[in-house]
Motif scaffolding. Structure first.
Motif, PDB file in Angstrom:
ATOM      1  N   GLY A 131       0.826  -1.212   0.000  1.00  0.00           N
ATOM      2  CA  GLY A 131       0.000   0.000   0.000  1.00  0.00           C
ATOM      3  C   GLY A 131       0.854   1.253   0.000  1.00  0.00           C
ATOM      4  O   GLY A 131       0.594   2.207  -0.732  1.00  0.00           O
ATOM      5  N   VAL A 147       6.419  -5.152 -14.654  1.00  0.00           N
ATOM      6  CA  VAL A 147       5.224  -5.747 -14.019  1.00  0.00           C
ATOM      7  C   VAL A 147       5.437  -7.195 -13.557  1.00  0.00           C
ATOM      8  O   VAL A 147       5.127  -7.531 -12.417  1.00  0.00           O
ATOM      9  CB  VAL A 147       3.982  -5.621 -14.933  1.00  0.00           C
ATOM     10  N   PRO A 148       5.978  -8.075 -14.432  1.00  0.00           N
ATOM     11  CA  PRO A 148       6.130  -9.468 -13.975  1.00  0.00           C
ATOM     12  C   PRO A 148       7.322  -9.676 -13.034  1.00  0.00           C
ATOM     13  O   PRO A 148       7.443 -10.725 -12.415  1.00  0.00           O
ATOM     14  CB  PRO A 148       6.369 -10.255 -15.278  1.00  0.00           C
ATOM     15  N   ILE A 208       1.361  -9.720 -17.522  1.00  0.00           N
ATOM     16  CA  ILE A 208       0.848  -8.977 -18.670  1.00  0.00           C
ATOM     17  C   ILE A 208      -0.334  -9.761 -19.246  1.00  0.00           C
ATOM     18  O   ILE A 208      -0.227 -10.954 -19.514  1.00  0.00           O
ATOM     19  CB  ILE A 208       1.943  -8.797 -19.745  1.00  0.00           C
ATOM     20  N   GLU A 261       0.163  -9.013 -11.428  1.00  0.00           N
ATOM     21  CA  GLU A 261       1.588  -9.053 -11.741  1.00  0.00           C
ATOM     22  C   GLU A 261       1.939  -9.831 -13.007  1.00  0.00           C
ATOM     23  O   GLU A 261       3.011 -10.393 -13.127  1.00  0.00           O
ATOM     24  CB  GLU A 261       2.393  -9.595 -10.543  1.00  0.00           C
ATOM     25  N   THR A 309       9.385   4.596 -13.199  1.00  0.00           N
ATOM     26  CA  THR A 309       9.428   5.427 -14.406  1.00  0.00           C
ATOM     27  C   THR A 309       9.852   6.869 -14.104  1.00  0.00           C
ATOM     28  O   THR A 309      10.098   7.640 -15.031  1.00  0.00           O
ATOM     29  CB  THR A 309       8.064   5.443 -15.141  1.00  0.00           C
ATOM     30  N   VAL A 310       9.956   7.224 -12.824  1.00  0.00           N
ATOM     31  CA  VAL A 310      10.519   8.531 -12.466  1.00  0.00           C
ATOM     32  C   VAL A 310      11.937   8.644 -13.055  1.00  0.00           C
ATOM     33  O   VAL A 310      12.384   9.718 -13.449  1.00  0.00           O
ATOM     34  CB  VAL A 310      10.528   8.717 -10.927  1.00  0.00           C
ATOM     35  N   ARG A 338       3.904   7.468  -5.372  1.00  0.00           N
ATOM     36  CA  ARG A 338       3.767   8.389  -6.506  1.00  0.00           C
ATOM     37  C   ARG A 338       3.023   9.661  -6.117  1.00  0.00           C
ATOM     38  O   ARG A 338       3.227  10.710  -6.725  1.00  0.00           O
ATOM     39  CB  ARG A 338       3.150   7.701  -7.727  1.00  0.00           C
ATOM     40  N   SER A 360      -0.808   2.137 -18.853  1.00  0.00           N
ATOM     41  CA  SER A 360      -0.396   0.857 -19.431  1.00  0.00           C
ATOM     42  C   SER A 360      -0.569  -0.286 -18.430  1.00  0.00           C
ATOM     43  O   SER A 360      -1.006  -1.373 -18.793  1.00  0.00           O
ATOM     44  CB  SER A 360       1.041   0.930 -19.941  1.00  0.00           C
ATOM     45  N   ALA A 388       7.511   0.246 -17.464  1.00  0.00           N
ATOM     46  CA  ALA A 388       6.523  -0.240 -16.490  1.00  0.00           C
ATOM     47  C   ALA A 388       6.051  -1.653 -16.858  1.00  0.00           C
ATOM     48  O   ALA A 388       5.984  -2.539 -15.998  1.00  0.00           O
ATOM     49  CB  ALA A 388       5.338   0.718 -16.420  1.00  0.00           C
ATOM     50  N   LEU A 389       5.755  -1.868 -18.141  1.00  0.00           N
ATOM     51  CA  LEU A 389       5.262  -3.187 -18.554  1.00  0.00           C
ATOM     52  C   LEU A 389       6.337  -4.258 -18.405  1.00  0.00           C
ATOM     53  O   LEU A 389       6.047  -5.397 -18.035  1.00  0.00           O
ATOM     54  CB  LEU A 389       4.739  -3.137 -20.001  1.00  0.00           C
ATOM     55  N   VAL A 448       5.102  10.770 -17.102  1.00  0.00           N
ATOM     56  CA  VAL A 448       5.589   9.379 -17.128  1.00  0.00           C
ATOM     57  C   VAL A 448       4.806   8.490 -16.158  1.00  0.00           C
ATOM     58  O   VAL A 448       4.447   7.355 -16.490  1.00  0.00           O
ATOM     59  CB  VAL A 448       7.106   9.251 -16.834  1.00  0.00           C
ATOM     60  N   LEU A 449       4.483   9.024 -14.967  1.00  0.00           N
ATOM     61  CA  LEU A 449       3.757   8.195 -13.983  1.00  0.00           C
ATOM     62  C   LEU A 449       2.370   7.827 -14.506  1.00  0.00           C
ATOM     63  O   LEU A 449       1.940   6.671 -14.404  1.00  0.00           O
ATOM     64  CB  LEU A 449       3.627   8.937 -12.648  1.00  0.00           C
ATOM     65  N   PRO A 499       7.445  -6.268  -7.380  1.00  0.00           N
ATOM     66  CA  PRO A 499       6.145  -6.226  -6.696  1.00  0.00           C
ATOM     67  C   PRO A 499       5.346  -4.973  -7.086  1.00  0.00           C
ATOM     68  O   PRO A 499       5.935  -3.996  -7.546  1.00  0.00           O
ATOM     69  CB  PRO A 499       6.524  -6.160  -5.213  1.00  0.00           C
ATOM     70  N   PRO A 500       4.003  -5.008  -6.904  1.00  0.00           N
ATOM     71  CA  PRO A 500       3.159  -3.875  -7.267  1.00  0.00           C
ATOM     72  C   PRO A 500       3.674  -2.584  -6.639  1.00  0.00           C
ATOM     73  O   PRO A 500       4.130  -2.576  -5.505  1.00  0.00           O
ATOM     74  CB  PRO A 500       1.799  -4.235  -6.675  1.00  0.00           C
ATOM     75  N   PRO A 552       6.795  -0.948 -10.506  1.00  0.00           N
ATOM     76  CA  PRO A 552       6.847  -0.685 -11.954  1.00  0.00           C
ATOM     77  C   PRO A 552       6.470   0.753 -12.303  1.00  0.00           C
ATOM     78  O   PRO A 552       7.089   1.349 -13.181  1.00  0.00           O
ATOM     79  CB  PRO A 552       5.828  -1.685 -12.529  1.00  0.00           C
ATOM     80  N   ILE A 553       5.494   1.336 -11.611  1.00  0.00           N
ATOM     81  CA  ILE A 553       5.081   2.693 -11.957  1.00  0.00           C
ATOM     82  C   ILE A 553       6.082   3.729 -11.436  1.00  0.00           C
ATOM     83  O   ILE A 553       6.538   4.592 -12.188  1.00  0.00           O
ATOM     84  CB  ILE A 553       3.640   2.976 -11.492  1.00  0.00           C
ATOM     85  N   ILE A 554       6.462   3.616 -10.150  1.00  0.00           N
ATOM     86  CA  ILE A 554       7.363   4.664  -9.642  1.00  0.00           C
ATOM     87  C   ILE A 554       8.757   4.579 -10.260  1.00  0.00           C
ATOM     88  O   ILE A 554       9.457   5.578 -10.316  1.00  0.00           O
ATOM     89  CB  ILE A 554       7.448   4.724  -8.098  1.00  0.00           C
ATOM     90  N   ALA A 600       8.330   5.217 -20.589  1.00  0.00           N
ATOM     91  CA  ALA A 600       7.689   4.920 -19.303  1.00  0.00           C
ATOM     92  C   ALA A 600       6.772   3.702 -19.429  1.00  0.00           C
ATOM     93  O   ALA A 600       6.769   2.807 -18.576  1.00  0.00           O
ATOM     94  CB  ALA A 600       6.896   6.134 -18.812  1.00  0.00           C
ATOM     95  N   VAL A 601       6.010   3.666 -20.526  1.00  0.00           N
ATOM     96  CA  VAL A 601       5.099   2.537 -20.758  1.00  0.00           C
ATOM     97  C   VAL A 601       5.899   1.237 -20.885  1.00  0.00           C
ATOM     98  O   VAL A 601       5.579   0.219 -20.253  1.00  0.00           O
ATOM     99  CB  VAL A 601       4.242   2.788 -22.027  1.00  0.00           C
ATOM    100  N   THR A 656      -1.247   1.897   7.071  1.00  0.00           N
ATOM    101  CA  THR A 656      -1.085   2.278   5.655  1.00  0.00           C
ATOM    102  C   THR A 656      -1.646   3.678   5.416  1.00  0.00           C
ATOM    103  O   THR A 656      -1.067   4.478   4.675  1.00  0.00           O
ATOM    104  CB  THR A 656      -1.785   1.272   4.711  1.00  0.00           C
ATOM    105  N   ALA A 676       2.572   5.370 -17.417  1.00  0.00           N
ATOM    106  CA  ALA A 676       2.832   4.034 -16.881  1.00  0.00           C
ATOM    107  C   ALA A 676       1.561   3.472 -16.240  1.00  0.00           C
ATOM    108  O   ALA A 676       1.232   2.288 -16.423  1.00  0.00           O
ATOM    109  CB  ALA A 676       3.959   4.090 -15.855  1.00  0.00           C
TER     110      ALA A 676
END
Lengths: 214, 101
Positions: free
Chosen positions: A66, A190-191, B62, B60, A202-203, A72, B52, A186-187, B45-46, A194-195, A198-200, A182-183, B11, B49
């Motif tokens: 969380g 992903v695998p 695609i 986790e 891209t900073v 982000r 996508s 991130a992709l 970018v965020l 952990p969640p 992948p997004i952060i 970034a896309v 959290t 991402a």
């Protein structure tokens, strides 16, 4: 501009019902679901907390996931700080509505100036807060009657909304190339990670492309 | 305090502090031209991402499914300068139709 704010707040609010239902079916009480929407107020982190706990994960991993997904919002604050110019009590109140949606609408108004960005930020942040919390309560109370969001296209409407918000910002070559990298990054992650990561991650892309003046 | 309350409250507290943290950077740092350039790109970018990941991932992994059809339709609508609500509606309808097929 209210059209943007409402177009974002309504479907996202609908997701609030999905969240409320997910929380209750993961074993959270209606009160806990509402506390999460009121005080955590960051969709991805909320889904992570109830998802991890519902899957039998540990408290530590629920908190860690969380929190990672919430990182982000700190970056959004960096972007919004010079626009909002908030200090004192306002800093502690207004920062709470710093989320994907409010920042997204704000940056979509960049060509209209700082006042428009500020208005977009508040209209969307407050709008999403109201809808998200109201629908969380409804979803939590009617957990069993909430259908699958895919049947309403809700699971595509939300990413489409963010696509629509960044669209006007993709007006420079630098922004378009950064977005593509970034896309891809991130992709790719992903695998692997952990969640949240992948997004952060891209900073880094923003740092690389923003480092030197183009 | 049971574990669900612990997860809920801790959290929430951490995520709130993260939000406040963003507004706590000294102004002279934010005014540095390099930081300004990076900072302007960060939400782009965020959110790219995020689009996508929301469109192409599940648990986790695609996954290519109805969501991609919906978001592709939204991109097409944006390309033809559709209004924001119309673009969203297009995404929802196309995605829901593909899902039901």
């Amino acid at each position: 501009m209210l059209r943007y704010s409402l177009s974002v707040a309504i479907p996202v609010g609908g997701y609030g019902a999905v969240f409320g239902a997910a929380a209750v079916s993961s074993g959270f009480s209606v009160l806990q679901a509402c506390v999460l929407s009121l005080f955590l107020f960051s969709g991805a982190s909320q889904f992570a907390v109830v998802g991890v706990m519902g899957a039998g994960g540990s408290v530590i991993s629920a908190i860690a996931t969380g929190a990672l997904l919430g990182v982000r919002n700190a970056f959004y604050g960096l972007r919004m700080a010079p626009i909002l110019q908030i200090s004192g009590v306002r800093k502690f109140l207004d920062s709470h509505i710093t989320i994907d949606e409010s920042t997204g609408v704000a940056i979509s108004q960049e060509n209209l100036g700082k006042d428009a960005m500020r208005f977009g930020f508040y209209a969307t942040g407050i709008g999403v807060f109201v809808f998200w919390n109201f629908f969380t309560l409804l979803g939590a109370l009617g957990a069993n009657s909430i259908g699958n969001p895919a049947t309403f296209g809700l699971d595509a409407a939300v990413p489409a909304a963010f696509l629509g918000l960044i669209w006007p910002r993709l007006n420079t070559r630098q922004a378009r190339i950064s977005a593509i990298f970034a896309v891809l990054l991130a992709l790719l992650l992903v695998p692997i990670l952990p969640p949240g990561f992948p997004i952060i991650a891209t900073v880094l892309v923003a740092m690389i492309f923003g480092w030197n003046k183009k | 305090m049971n574990s669900l309350w612990a997860a809920t409250l801790i959290t929430s507290a951490i995520c709130y502090l993260l939000k406040v943290l963003g507004y706590s950077m000294p102004e002279r740092v934010l005014n540095h031209p390099r930081i300004q350039r990076i900072n302007t790109l960060i939400p782009v970018v965020l959110l790219s991402a995020l689009v996508s990941v929301q469109t192409l991932s599940a648990k986790e992994e695609i996954v290519v499914d109805h969501r991609l059809a919906g978001v592709a339709a939204a991109a097409l609508a944006l390309r033809f300068k559709a209004s924001f609500p119309l673009m969203m509606l297009t995404a929802a309808i196309v995605s829901a139709l593909v899902y039901r097929i």
